[in-house]
Motif scaffolding. Structure first.
Motif, PDB file in Angstrom:
ATOM      1  N   ASP A  21      30.710  87.118   5.028  1.00 24.96           N
ATOM      2  CA  ASP A  21      32.137  87.233   5.289  1.00 24.96           C
ATOM      3  C   ASP A  21      32.489  88.704   5.432  1.00 24.96           C
ATOM      4  O   ASP A  21      32.332  89.475   4.479  1.00 24.96           O
ATOM      5  CB  ASP A  21      32.879  86.588   4.118  1.00 24.96           C
ATOM      6  CG  ASP A  21      34.360  86.890   4.066  1.00 24.96           C
ATOM      7  OD1 ASP A  21      34.930  87.347   5.077  1.00 24.96           O
ATOM      8  OD2 ASP A  21      34.960  86.666   2.997  1.00 24.96           O
ATOM      9  N   ALA A  22      32.935  89.102   6.624  1.00 19.82           N
ATOM     10  CA  ALA A  22      33.390  90.476   6.860  1.00 19.82           C
ATOM     11  C   ALA A  22      34.893  90.510   6.617  1.00 19.82           C
ATOM     12  O   ALA A  22      35.676  90.026   7.438  1.00 19.82           O
ATOM     13  CB  ALA A  22      33.053  90.911   8.286  1.00 19.82           C
ATOM     14  N   GLY A  23      35.292  91.053   5.469  1.00 20.54           N
ATOM     15  CA  GLY A  23      36.694  91.082   5.079  1.00 20.54           C
ATOM     16  C   GLY A  23      37.265  92.487   5.053  1.00 20.54           C
ATOM     17  O   GLY A  23      36.663  93.432   5.554  1.00 20.54           O
ATOM     18  N   SER A  24      38.422  92.628   4.462  1.00 22.05           N
ATOM     19  CA  SER A  24      39.146  93.905   4.437  1.00 22.05           C
ATOM     20  C   SER A  24      38.374  95.024   3.759  1.00 22.05           C
ATOM     21  O   SER A  24      38.418  96.163   4.208  1.00 22.05           O
ATOM     22  CB  SER A  24      40.494  93.738   3.735  1.00 22.05           C
ATOM     23  OG  SER A  24      41.342  92.924   4.488  1.00 22.05           O
ATOM     24  N   PRO A  90      21.896  76.595   7.925  1.00 23.56           N
ATOM     25  CA  PRO A  90      22.342  77.632   8.841  1.00 23.56           C
ATOM     26  C   PRO A  90      22.690  78.933   8.121  1.00 23.56           C
ATOM     27  O   PRO A  90      22.815  78.975   6.896  1.00 23.56           O
ATOM     28  CB  PRO A  90      23.611  77.023   9.442  1.00 23.56           C
ATOM     29  CG  PRO A  90      24.186  76.216   8.318  1.00 23.56           C
ATOM     30  CD  PRO A  90      22.976  75.644   7.590  1.00 23.56           C
ATOM     31  N   VAL A  91      22.887  79.972   8.936  1.00 25.02           N
ATOM     32  CA  VAL A  91      23.498  81.219   8.492  1.00 25.02           C
ATOM     33  C   VAL A  91      24.823  81.305   9.245  1.00 25.02           C
ATOM     34  O   VAL A  91      24.845  81.234  10.475  1.00 25.02           O
ATOM     35  CB  VAL A  91      22.622  82.446   8.812  1.00 25.02           C
ATOM     36  CG1 VAL A  91      23.325  83.729   8.402  1.00 25.02           C
ATOM     37  CG2 VAL A  91      21.262  82.324   8.141  1.00 25.02           C
ATOM     38  N   VAL A  92      25.919  81.413   8.519  1.00 25.24           N
ATOM     39  CA  VAL A  92      27.247  81.449   9.114  1.00 25.24           C
ATOM     40  C   VAL A  92      27.836  82.838   8.908  1.00 25.24           C
ATOM     41  O   VAL A  92      27.797  83.370   7.792  1.00 25.24           O
ATOM     42  CB  VAL A  92      28.166  80.380   8.477  1.00 25.24           C
ATOM     43  CG1 VAL A  92      29.571  80.459   9.046  1.00 25.24           C
ATOM     44  CG2 VAL A  92      27.587  78.988   8.669  1.00 25.24           C
ATOM     45  N   LEU A  93      28.373  83.418   9.978  1.00 25.62           N
ATOM     46  CA  LEU A  93      29.027  84.727   9.913  1.00 25.62           C
ATOM     47  C   LEU A  93      30.501  84.546  10.264  1.00 25.62           C
ATOM     48  O   LEU A  93      30.824  83.940  11.290  1.00 25.62           O
ATOM     49  CB  LEU A  93      28.397  85.706  10.903  1.00 25.62           C
ATOM     50  CG  LEU A  93      26.901  85.967  10.764  1.00 25.62           C
ATOM     51  CD1 LEU A  93      26.446  86.937  11.851  1.00 25.62           C
ATOM     52  CD2 LEU A  93      26.567  86.508   9.388  1.00 25.62           C
ATOM     53  N   VAL A  94      31.374  85.081   9.407  1.00 22.61           N
ATOM     54  CA  VAL A  94      32.811  85.000   9.666  1.00 22.61           C
ATOM     55  C   VAL A  94      33.449  86.369   9.489  1.00 22.61           C
ATOM     56  O   VAL A  94      33.039  87.153   8.635  1.00 22.61           O
ATOM     57  CB  VAL A  94      33.519  83.969   8.759  1.00 22.61           C
ATOM     58  CG1 VAL A  94      33.032  82.567   9.048  1.00 22.61           C
ATOM     59  CG2 VAL A  94      33.366  84.300   7.307  1.00 22.61           C
ATOM     60  N   GLY A  95      34.433  86.629  10.326  1.00 21.02           N
ATOM     61  CA  GLY A  95      35.241  87.838  10.216  1.00 21.02           C
ATOM     62  C   GLY A  95      36.668  87.427   9.930  1.00 21.02           C
ATOM     63  O   GLY A  95      37.194  86.517  10.587  1.00 21.02           O
ATOM     64  N   THR A  96      37.286  88.069   8.976  1.00 23.24           N
ATOM     65  CA  THR A  96      38.638  87.680   8.569  1.00 23.24           C
ATOM     66  C   THR A  96      39.686  88.592   9.195  1.00 23.24           C
ATOM     67  O   THR A  96      39.455  89.217  10.231  1.00 23.24           O
ATOM     68  CB  THR A  96      38.742  87.636   7.037  1.00 23.24           C
ATOM     69  OG1 THR A  96      38.498  88.938   6.516  1.00 23.24           O
ATOM     70  CG2 THR A  96      37.754  86.635   6.437  1.00 23.24           C
ATOM     71  N   GLU A  97      40.808  88.703   8.584  1.00 21.76           N
ATOM     72  CA  GLU A  97      42.009  89.332   9.110  1.00 21.76           C
ATOM     73  C   GLU A  97      41.803  90.706   9.758  1.00 21.76           C
ATOM     74  O   GLU A  97      42.348  90.953  10.838  1.00 21.76           O
ATOM     75  CB  GLU A  97      43.059  89.377   7.990  1.00 21.76           C
ATOM     76  CG  GLU A  97      44.431  89.729   8.441  1.00 21.76           C
ATOM     77  CD  GLU A  97      44.730  91.183   8.229  1.00 21.76           C
ATOM     78  OE1 GLU A  97      45.684  91.656   8.840  1.00 21.76           O
ATOM     79  OE2 GLU A  97      43.997  91.848   7.481  1.00 21.76           O
ATOM     80  N   PRO A  98      41.034  91.621   9.195  1.00 23.31           N
ATOM     81  CA  PRO A  98      40.890  92.920   9.859  1.00 23.31           C
ATOM     82  C   PRO A  98      40.298  92.809  11.268  1.00 23.31           C
ATOM     83  O   PRO A  98      40.700  93.544  12.162  1.00 23.31           O
ATOM     84  CB  PRO A  98      39.942  93.708   8.952  1.00 23.31           C
ATOM     85  CG  PRO A  98      39.984  93.031   7.650  1.00 23.31           C
ATOM     86  CD  PRO A  98      40.329  91.600   7.916  1.00 23.31           C
ATOM     87  N   VAL A 108      32.843  93.708  19.021  1.00 24.98           N
ATOM     88  CA  VAL A 108      32.075  93.510  17.793  1.00 24.98           C
ATOM     89  C   VAL A 108      31.387  92.143  17.819  1.00 24.98           C
ATOM     90  O   VAL A 108      30.199  92.026  17.511  1.00 24.98           O
ATOM     91  CB  VAL A 108      32.976  93.621  16.538  1.00 24.98           C
ATOM     92  CG1 VAL A 108      32.232  93.214  15.286  1.00 24.98           C
ATOM     93  CG2 VAL A 108      33.549  95.014  16.406  1.00 24.98           C
ATOM     94  N   VAL A 109      32.133  91.117  18.199  1.00 21.42           N
ATOM     95  CA  VAL A 109      31.580  89.758  18.227  1.00 21.42           C
ATOM     96  C   VAL A 109      30.370  89.700  19.160  1.00 21.42           C
ATOM     97  O   VAL A 109      29.312  89.168  18.796  1.00 21.42           O
ATOM     98  CB  VAL A 109      32.654  88.728  18.635  1.00 21.42           C
ATOM     99  CG1 VAL A 109      32.034  87.358  18.917  1.00 21.42           C
ATOM    100  CG2 VAL A 109      33.725  88.613  17.555  1.00 21.42           C
ATOM    101  N   VAL A 110      30.501  90.264  20.353  1.00 16.89           N
ATOM    102  CA  VAL A 110      29.387  90.262  21.314  1.00 16.89           C
ATOM    103  C   VAL A 110      28.178  90.994  20.738  1.00 16.89           C
ATOM    104  O   VAL A 110      27.046  90.510  20.816  1.00 16.89           O
ATOM    105  CB  VAL A 110      29.823  90.889  22.652  1.00 16.89           C
ATOM    106  CG1 VAL A 110      28.628  91.161  23.557  1.00 16.89           C
ATOM    107  CG2 VAL A 110      30.830  89.994  23.352  1.00 16.89           C
ATOM    108  N   GLU A 111      28.395  92.170  20.144  1.00 17.41           N
ATOM    109  CA  GLU A 111      27.291  92.962  19.592  1.00 17.41           C
ATOM    110  C   GLU A 111      26.600  92.227  18.446  1.00 17.41           C
ATOM    111  O   GLU A 111      25.366  92.215  18.357  1.00 17.41           O
ATOM    112  CB  GLU A 111      27.801  94.320  19.120  1.00 17.41           C
ATOM    113  CG  GLU A 111      28.244  95.232  20.253  1.00 17.41           C
ATOM    114  CD  GLU A 111      28.963  96.496  19.780  1.00 17.41           C
ATOM    115  OE1 GLU A 111      29.273  96.613  18.569  1.00 17.41           O
ATOM    116  OE2 GLU A 111      29.233  97.359  20.631  1.00 17.41           O
TER     117      GLU A 111
END
Length: 122
Positions: A21-24, A90-98, A108-111
């Motif tokens: 989880d990529a958070g603030s 699985p491995v799940v990647l999530v990006g939050t509000e920032p 960023v998503v593409v990279e």
């Protein structure tokens, strides 16, 4: 003794799953094994790690920039590698509000997806 012969109450070994989880403030990784057939699908934590990047402060100015994108990519790639070392699927990647606020989030998503071969949900 294989897991099929485990004493009563120990249950069979279930799958290993992971999420980052990529958070603030940080990029947090959790890798856990599910207890197969257990009520509530009990988790047995195998790894619980964080990298502090401060994405929220960067997103406040509207974009992450090349340096922070590189640090985020390195962090997520390292977390995916660590999760896979446990056999996570699985491995799940999530990006939050920032990441929702950052103008360069699509880049960023593409990279991340290109480097990690894992979908990155923002």
């Amino acid at each position: 003794m294989d897991d099929a012969d485990a004493p009563s109450g120990q249950g069979r070994l279930g799958p290993v799953i992971a999420a980052a989880d990529a958070g603030s403030n940080s990029v947090h990784l959790l890798v856990a094994r599910l207890a197969a057939g257990a009520p509530g699908r009990d988790l047995h934590v195998l790894a619980d790690e964080s990298d502090f990047l401060g994405l929220g402060a960067a997103a406040d100015r509207g974009w992450l920039g090349a340096e922070l994108r590189g640090r985020l990519l390195g962090s997520l790639a390292g977390h995916v590698e660590r999760a896979r070392s446990f056999g996570a699927e699985p491995v799940v990647l999530v990006g939050t509000e920032p990441l929702r606020r950052a103008a360069d989030a699509a880049r960023v998503v593409v990279e991340v997806e290109r480097t990690c071969s894992v979908p990155f949900f923002v």
